[in-house]
Structure formats: structure tokens, C-alpha cells
Enzyme design. Structure first.
Site, PDB file in Angstrom:
ATOM      1  N   THR A 143      46.986  38.827  39.727  1.00 35.06           N
ATOM      2  CA  THR A 143      47.982  37.766  39.564  1.00 35.06           C
ATOM      3  C   THR A 143      48.139  37.213  38.150  1.00 35.06           C
ATOM      4  O   THR A 143      47.147  36.909  37.491  1.00 35.06           O
ATOM      5  CB  THR A 143      47.525  36.581  40.441  1.00 35.06           C
ATOM      6  OG1 THR A 143      47.176  37.082  41.712  1.00 35.06           O
ATOM      7  CG2 THR A 143      48.561  35.509  40.541  1.00 35.06           C
ATOM      8  N   THR A 193      43.235  33.522  39.329  1.00 37.01           N
ATOM      9  CA  THR A 193      43.520  34.947  39.483  1.00 37.01           C
ATOM     10  C   THR A 193      42.248  35.652  39.925  1.00 37.01           C
ATOM     11  O   THR A 193      41.155  35.254  39.523  1.00 37.01           O
ATOM     12  CB  THR A 193      44.062  35.533  38.160  1.00 37.01           C
ATOM     13  OG1 THR A 193      44.245  36.934  38.307  1.00 37.01           O
ATOM     14  CG2 THR A 193      43.137  35.269  36.987  1.00 37.01           C
TER      15      THR A 193
HETATM   16  N1  GLY Z   1      44.958  36.916  43.695  1.00 37.82           N
HETATM   17  C1  GLY Z   1      45.956  37.686  44.275  1.00 37.82           C
HETATM   18  C2  GLY Z   1      45.632  38.224  45.566  1.00 37.82           C
HETATM   19  O1  GLY Z   1      44.475  38.350  45.951  1.00 37.82           O
HETATM   20  O2  GLY Z   1      46.555  38.557  46.268  1.00 37.82           O
END
Ligand code: GLY
Length: 261
Positions: A143, A193
Site C-alpha cells: 500500500t 503499510t
Molecule cells: N496493506 C494492504 C493489504 O494488506 O491489503
């Protein structure tokens, strides 16, 4: 003390060489903040640039699901003035973060799947299929996210993701979950993230925000936050407060900041 500014990251696991993309995103956002525009729109604009970059796991660069042909994306925006908008598992939308921003203008907080796509078409978002279509057992990075503070003292966060990999069709991670992948309040803004399943269990964004609200510096709060996870679990966080800003990750995480003192 920070007067206003912006911090952007390219995702946990993104090599530092990609920080030029984060820099371009921050430069666009700071022009808006210099001109007196709000932190929410500045953060969204920076996230849109990262979605369009193609090297990050969001928007055009989103990774494929386990079936090898499906792309589903999540995005979220929030500010300390009370705006919040989320889209979940959207397909064929070039910029999910713009759709999440548009959700803040509806009576709802979150739209998912087909309904979110119908909303996108109503807004004039053309169907988009020109993704990089990257395949892999593990996403090269996670992300993207942006946090910002504007001249009026409003904090904002914008995040967008193609998800983790491997992942089932329909799987939802932390990015669209308030307090897990993102949070903004009166004392700061946080974007997370990394592996969503783990971040959700600890409600990581809110945990980092609470430390900042209790007086912990942004750097210590982000480092403590990512330190809550076992070795090998990819995780990162950025934060901005009136006092300071930080970017912390367990491994590489491209990022940039432009801060006006
Ligand atoms: N951090 C993004 C996901 O795990 O979808």
C-alpha cells in the site's frame, strides 16, 4: 514546530530508489498546501500520483489476485475535520483514491464492489483496464500512503492499495479499515503499510495515533508501532503531527517529505 507539510510513502518493501515517485507526489501536494488548499485534497492528489506511477502496488501498479487475472483495489481518505471515505474491492477504476474522496460527499462512509463501480461510472470515471498486471507469489511492495497538515491545522491521510499477495479474490486488508490502515484526528495523521491481516489485529494506525496524542514523538510512535510485529512481517508507517513527522519500516520503504516550519 510544523506549520504545514506532507509525507508520502511508496509502500513497505518499496526500494528507496523509488523515492523519486514519492518526491513528485509531495511536490504536487505542497504546491496545493502553499496555495492554501486543504490537506485532504493535497493528500488525495499525492496519492493519485502514486497510483498512476505504475511502480507501486496501487492503482495502475496493483498486483493480481491468486486467480492470475483479477485486480481489486481498496482506498481510504480521512481528515481531522470529520471527512472519511472508503472504497473496497473496486475493479476497473483507475484512481480508487479519487473514488474514496468522492464517497465523502455522500451520506455513507464506505462503498464496496459493484456498488462502488456503479458510483464511479455515475461520476464519469471511465472503465480502466490498463493495469501493469504484475504477478508474483509476494507483492513487490505494499500500500501507498500520504499524510498532510494544512495551514488551517487540519490533518489528513490518503491510502490506496492493490492488496497483498498471494490473496484470494474478495479478500480485504487493512487499507480501507479505519484505525487499522489509516487514521486522522486532532493530534495528527497516520498511514500504515504492510500485511493487512496483522495490522488489523493490532489496529495499528490508531495505536500509533494514540501514542502521538499522548505526547510521544512521531518517530518513536511509528517505530514502536512497526516494532509490535514479529520479524518477517512486513510493516511500515508514516505520521505527521504539529511537532514532527516520521517514516518507519521494518525493511525498505521509499518515502519523501516536504515540511514548512
Ligand atoms: N496493506 C494492504 C493489504 O494488506 O491489503
Amino acid at each position: 514546530m510544523i506549520s504545514y507539510g506532507v509525507v508520502a510513502h511508496g509502500g513497505a518493501g518499496s526500494p528507496m530508489e523509488l523515492s523519486d515517485g514519492c518526491r513528485a507526489a509531495c511536490e504536487s501536494a505542497i504546491r496545493m498546501l502553499d496555495a492554501g488548499e486543504g490537506s485532504l485534497d493535497a493528500a488525495v492528489e499525492a496519492a493519485r500520483i502514486l497510483e498512476d506511477d505504475g511502480r507501486f502496488n496501487a492503482g495502475t501498479g496493483s498486483v493480481l489476485r491468486i486467480d492470475g487475472r483479477t485486480i481489486e483495489m481498496d482506498a481510504a481518505v480521512m481528515d481531522s475535520a470529520g471527512k472519511i471515505g472508503v472504497v473496497i474491492n473496486v475493479r476497473e477504476v483507475k484512481n480508487p483514491v479519487l473514488l474514496a474522496r468522492a464517497v465523502t460527499g455522500t451520506p455513507h462512509v464506505a462503498l464496496a464492489g459493484r456498488g462502488a463501480e456503479v458510483f464511479a461510472r455515475q461520476l464519469g470515471f471511465a472503465p480502466f483496464r490498463d493495469f501493469s498486471m504484475r504477478v508474483g507469489r509476494r507483492a513487490p511492495s505494499d500500500t501507498i500512503g500520504v499524510v498532510a497538515l494544512d495551514k488551517k491545522g487540519v490533518f489528513a491521510v490518503a491510502s490506496s492499495t492493490g492488496g497483498a499477495s498471494p490473496m484470494m479474490v474478495g479478500r480485504v486488508g487493512d487499507t480501507p479499515m479505519p484505525g487499522c490502515g489509516f487514521y486522522a484526528g486532532a493530534r495528527g495523521a497516520v498511514a500504515v503499510t504492510g500485511l493487512g491481516e496483522e495490522s488489523i489485529r493490532k489496529m495499528l494506525a490508531r495505536a500509533v495515533y494514540d501514542m502521538i496524542a499522548d505526547g510521544t514523538g512521531a518517530r518513536e510512535a511509528c517505530e514502536k508501532g512497526v516494532g509490535m510485529f514479529a520479524p518477517g512481517i512486513r510493516m511500515g508507517a508514516i505520521a505527521i503531527s504539529r511537532r514532527d513527522w516520521a517514516a518507519a519500516a521494518k525493511d525498505a520503504m521509499a518515502h519523501w517529505s516536504i515540511i514548512r516550519e
